[in-house]
Design a protein around this motif. Structure first.
Motif, PDB file in Angstrom:
ATOM      1  N   PHE A 149       0.646  -1.214  -0.091  1.00 39.34           N
ATOM      2  CA  PHE A 149       0.003  -0.033  -0.067  1.00 39.34           C
ATOM      3  C   PHE A 149       0.815   1.178  -0.052  1.00 39.34           C
ATOM      4  N   THR A 150       0.316   2.366  -0.588  1.00 37.37           N
ATOM      5  CA  THR A 150       1.036   3.462  -0.466  1.00 37.37           C
ATOM      6  C   THR A 150       0.486   4.604   0.573  1.00 37.37           C
ATOM      7  N   ILE A 151       1.155   5.370   1.173  1.00 41.11           N
ATOM      8  CA  ILE A 151       1.006   6.364   2.169  1.00 41.11           C
ATOM      9  C   ILE A 151       0.528   7.635   1.449  1.00 41.11           C
ATOM     10  N   VAL A 152      -0.702   7.962   1.213  1.00 44.00           N
ATOM     11  CA  VAL A 152      -1.210   9.143   0.358  1.00 44.00           C
ATOM     12  C   VAL A 152      -1.772  10.118   1.746  1.00 44.00           C
ATOM     13  N   GLY A 153      -1.452  11.201   1.508  1.00 44.65           N
ATOM     14  CA  GLY A 153      -1.731  12.518   2.466  1.00 44.65           C
ATOM     15  C   GLY A 153      -1.757  12.428   3.771  1.00 44.65           C
ATOM     16  N   GLN A 154      -0.931  11.510   4.329  1.00 42.97           N
ATOM     17  CA  GLN A 154      -1.064  11.512   5.683  1.00 42.97           C
ATOM     18  C   GLN A 154       0.403  11.502   6.427  1.00 42.97           C
ATOM     19  N   ARG A 155       0.520  12.055   7.330  1.00 41.70           N
ATOM     20  CA  ARG A 155       1.980  12.144   8.135  1.00 41.70           C
ATOM     21  C   ARG A 155       1.519  12.316   9.645  1.00 41.70           C
ATOM     22  N   GLY A 156       2.490  11.570  10.640  1.00 44.71           N
ATOM     23  CA  GLY A 156       2.304  11.412  11.878  1.00 44.71           C
ATOM     24  C   GLY A 156       2.264  10.167  12.453  1.00 44.71           C
ATOM     25  N   THR A 157       1.723   9.903  13.336  1.00 41.80           N
ATOM     26  CA  THR A 157       1.651   8.344  13.948  1.00 41.80           C
ATOM     27  C   THR A 157       0.315   7.531  13.832  1.00 41.80           C
ATOM     28  N   LEU A 158       0.816   6.394  13.395  1.00 42.80           N
ATOM     29  CA  LEU A 158      -0.277   5.397  13.168  1.00 42.80           C
ATOM     30  C   LEU A 158       0.098   3.840  13.936  1.00 42.80           C
ATOM     31  N   TRP A 159      -0.428   2.983  13.510  1.00 37.70           N
ATOM     32  CA  TRP A 159       0.068   1.600  14.123  1.00 37.70           C
ATOM     33  C   TRP A 159      -0.541   0.355  13.492  1.00 37.70           C
ATOM     34  N   TRP A 160       0.141  -0.649  13.472  1.00 41.28           N
ATOM     35  CA  TRP A 160      -0.573  -1.853  12.946  1.00 41.28           C
ATOM     36  C   TRP A 160      -0.858  -2.856  14.109  1.00 41.28           C
ATOM     37  N   HIS A 161      -1.562  -3.923  13.781  1.00 42.85           N
ATOM     38  CA  HIS A 161      -2.050  -4.789  14.804  1.00 42.85           C
ATOM     39  C   HIS A 161      -2.705  -5.925  13.911  1.00 42.85           C
ATOM     40  N   ALA A 162      -2.584  -7.159  14.743  1.00 37.77           N
ATOM     41  CA  ALA A 162      -3.422  -8.152  14.092  1.00 37.77           C
ATOM     42  C   ALA A 162      -4.942  -8.100  14.317  1.00 37.77           C
ATOM     43  N   HIS A 163      -5.790  -8.445  13.235  1.00 41.61           N
ATOM     44  CA  HIS A 163      -6.876  -8.204  13.157  1.00 41.61           C
ATOM     45  C   HIS A 163      -7.908  -9.560  12.984  1.00 41.61           C
ATOM     46  N   ILE A 164      -7.755 -10.323  13.924  1.00 44.85           N
ATOM     47  CA  ILE A 164      -8.343 -11.646  14.034  1.00 44.85           C
ATOM     48  C   ILE A 164      -8.509 -11.882  15.430  1.00 44.85           C
ATOM     49  N   SER A 165      -9.802 -12.323  16.046  1.00 43.73           N
ATOM     50  CA  SER A 165     -10.037 -12.560  17.381  1.00 43.73           C
ATOM     51  C   SER A 165      -9.346 -11.728  18.226  1.00 43.73           C
ATOM     52  N   TRP A 166      -8.656 -12.075  19.294  1.00 46.49           N
ATOM     53  CA  TRP A 166      -8.042 -11.315  20.270  1.00 46.49           C
ATOM     54  C   TRP A 166      -6.316 -11.365  20.082  1.00 46.49           C
ATOM     55  N   LEU A 167      -5.960 -11.753  18.873  1.00 43.68           N
ATOM     56  CA  LEU A 167      -4.530 -11.845  18.958  1.00 43.68           C
ATOM     57  C   LEU A 167      -3.780 -10.567  18.917  1.00 43.68           C
ATOM     58  N   ARG A 168      -4.494  -9.407  18.517  1.00 42.47           N
ATOM     59  CA  ARG A 168      -3.730  -7.992  18.840  1.00 42.47           C
ATOM     60  C   ARG A 168      -3.341  -7.838  20.263  1.00 42.47           C
ATOM     61  N   ALA A 169      -3.586  -8.653  21.179  1.00 44.38           N
ATOM     62  CA  ALA A 169      -3.228  -8.654  22.638  1.00 44.38           C
ATOM     63  C   ALA A 169      -1.548  -8.361  22.688  1.00 44.38           C
TER      64      ALA A 169
END
Length: 584
Positions: free
Chosen positions: A126-146
């Protein structure tokens, strides 16, 4: 044959013209025009981690907890090759990234993709379009993003400065939760019994619980600073189920950005951050060596009636003594000051804090809030119940099972991805396109609950044409207690144009909407017993998840999906899926 030299007058004219062209149209490098491509390798694997004197095997990325940091500039392409070595199915979500024409890489399981199974690989692109600053990534299934999460740092384009003082150093601060139990077992048992799940055993800062927990002093995050410097703290709330207050003793924080959008700076002793949100702050250290250390603490903001982790995570802000030339310039034997945090249920502080957030709304960073809207929607969000199956004993309200819903529809995840079903034209039996645009049975949302608190179940999406300007009012309900709900919309930023308490009044309340400099976000807290109004432009074709970022509420069904249709132009259409898209 030799070529004839240019006449001197013509040569001079050519050189002058070349100089003019150079200064008007300077040479454009790849990074200035389209950005560069940044490659990452993410290996999903089980790793033994010890916290609170107990060791457990957790799902990690590259064996790290928290996971690795992704750094990119606005305009860069990010390519992340994910290989699943664990027994758990996995997906990754790049929280807050717009994913313009890249919906296949958004990541929520069974919404935009099927999970990556053990031994399989998927490349997110993916390409970062028109954004700058702080974001984050995480698992997105059940509760694995713990345990599966990490920061995304988006720097401005080369040559573009921050709209605030340049920091001496930048530091990610990620709040999380630590569970002695297996979180997959925790939520599985809760869904089976119908009651509330067990709560976490500790909060963490960058994966460390800190000295206020038993057997945890050695696992303390320490921010080592120099006097008279400005630090940019990129704060992320990755906790599963808790909004958090945060403060550093004897220091002020200047808010400069939320959810990768710059805001009008303001100073505060304490900030509030909900799960899913990011907040970047400037910390200016004392001009002189203070001869003391300072706790940096976070604890929950609580609005619901259920149990919660009533504990405090602490890190330590340590000053380097400029007069010390030894390795022990960070002195541990100093006074240690603690901050004063708001009361656990201080909704007044929470409201005042969120009301201070305003977009920059200037020439360089305009606020393109829709001044008029094509479609208006009204969603109730809150808890409810479903009947207990026969011959079972359930632990929810009055012997029922807890559930949650949007407009009384508790969303059921399909067994194949919605986006793939939509793109292939094979949606029959997967989802229905009749999500209600308002409650089918209006009631006093924040007053006496109706007699029937049961919710309906279904896999329904709300279809909107491309480029539709949307106004959405989200109303909390008190059916099973009023409660704050941090709602996150994938694929879009939105403008928070209004909020209030009680029942939303469609005649009176719009007069108070802020259409000049409303804060722009991807996750917003619906006030307990109140409402929030947002506006956005549906300019991103695809299927986009919307859900409460309290993971227990998502598990109970407080979620839905928007289906944004293609536009007429080629760059307004959803491209075909990648060849390595996981299969269900």
């Amino acid at each position: 044959m030799a070529t004839s030299p240019l006449p001197s007058s013509l040569l001079t004219a050519v050189l002058v013209f070349s100089c003019i062209i150079f200064f008007i149209f300077p040479a454009i490098t790849e990074s200035q025009q389209t950005g560069i491509t940044r490659h990452y390798q993410f290996d999903i694997q089980m790793t033994n981690v010890t916290r609170l004197c107990e060791t457990k095997s957790i799902v990690t990325v590259n064996g790290q907890f928290p996971g690795p940091k992704i750094v990119a500039r606005e305009g860069d392409r990010v390519v992340v090759r994910v290989v699943n070595h664990a027994s758990h199915n996995i997906t990754l979500h790049w929280h807050g990234v717009r994913q313009l024409q890249s919906a296949w890489y958004d990541g929520p399981a069974y919404i935009t993709q099927c999970p990556i199974q053990k031994g399989h690989t998927y490349v997110y692109n993916f390409t970062i379009v028109g954004q700058r600053g702080t974001l984050w990534w995480h698992a997105h299934i059940s509760w694995l993003r713990a345990t599966v999460y990490g920061p995304i740092v988006i720097l401005p384009k080369l040559g573009v400065p921050y709209p605030f003082v340049k920091p001496y150093k930048e530091v990610p601060i990620i709040f999380g939760e630590w569970w002695k139990a297996d979180t997959e077992v925790v939520i599985s048992q809760a869904l089976q019994t119908g009651g509330g799940p067990n709560v976490s055993d500790a909060y963490t800062i960058n994966g460390l619980p800190g000295p206020l927990y038993n057997c945890s002093a050695k696992d303390t995050f320490k921010l080592k600073v120099k006097p008279g410097k400005t630090y940019l703290l990129r704060i992320i709330n990755a906790a599963l189920n808790d909004e958090l207050f945060f403060s550093i003793a004897n220091h002020s924080l200047t808010i400069v950005e939320v959810d990768a959008v710059y805001v009008k700076p303001f100073s505060t002793k304490t900030l509030l951050i909900t799960p899913g949100q990011t907040t970047s702050v400037l910390l200016t250290t004392h001009a002189q060596y203070p001869g003391a250390n300072f706790f940096m603490e976070a604890r929950p903001y609580v609005t619901g009636q259920g149990t919660f982790d009533n504990s405090t995570v602490a890190g330590i802000l340590e000053y380097e003594n400029p007069k010390s030339f030894s390795s022990s310039s960070f002195n541990k034997n100093l006074p240690l000051y603690k901050p004063t945090l708001p009361a656990l249920n201080d909704t007044s502080f929470a409201t005042n804090f969120t009301n201070k957030l305003r977009s920059l709304a200037n020439v360089n960073y305009p606020t393109n809030v829709p001044q008029s809207v094509d479609r208006q929607f009204f969603f109730t969000v809150g808890l409810g119940a479903i009947p207990c199956p026969q011959n079972e004993t359930c632990q929810g309200p009055n012997g029922t099972k807890f559930s949650a819903s949007v407009n009384n529809v508790s969303f059921i995840l399909p067994t194949t991805a919605l986006l793939q079903s939509h793109f292939s034209g094979k949606s029959r039996g997967v989802y229905r396109s009749n999500f209600p645009i308002m409650p089918l049975m209006p009631f006093n949302y924040t007053g006496t609950p109706p007699n029937n608190t049961f919710v309906t179940n279904g896999t329904e999406v709300l279809v909107v044409p491309f480029n539709t300007s949307v106004e959405l009012v989200m109303q909390d309900t008190s059916i099973i207690g009023a409660e704050s709900h941090p709602l996150h919309i994938h694929g879009f930023n939105f403008f928070v144009v209004g909020q209030g308490f009680g029942n939303y009044n469609p005649v009176k309340d719009p007069a108070g909407f802020n259409l000049v400099d409303p804060v722009e976000r991807n996750t917003v807290g619906v006030p307990p017993g109140g409402w929030v109004a947002i506006r956005f432009l549906a300019d991103n074709p695809g299927v986009w998840f919307m859900h409460c970022h309290l993971e227990v509420h998502t598990s109970w069904g407080l979620k839905m999906a928007w289906l944004v249709l293609d536009g007429n132009l080629p760059n307004q259409k959803l491209p075909p899926p990648p060849s390595d898209l996981p299969k269900c």
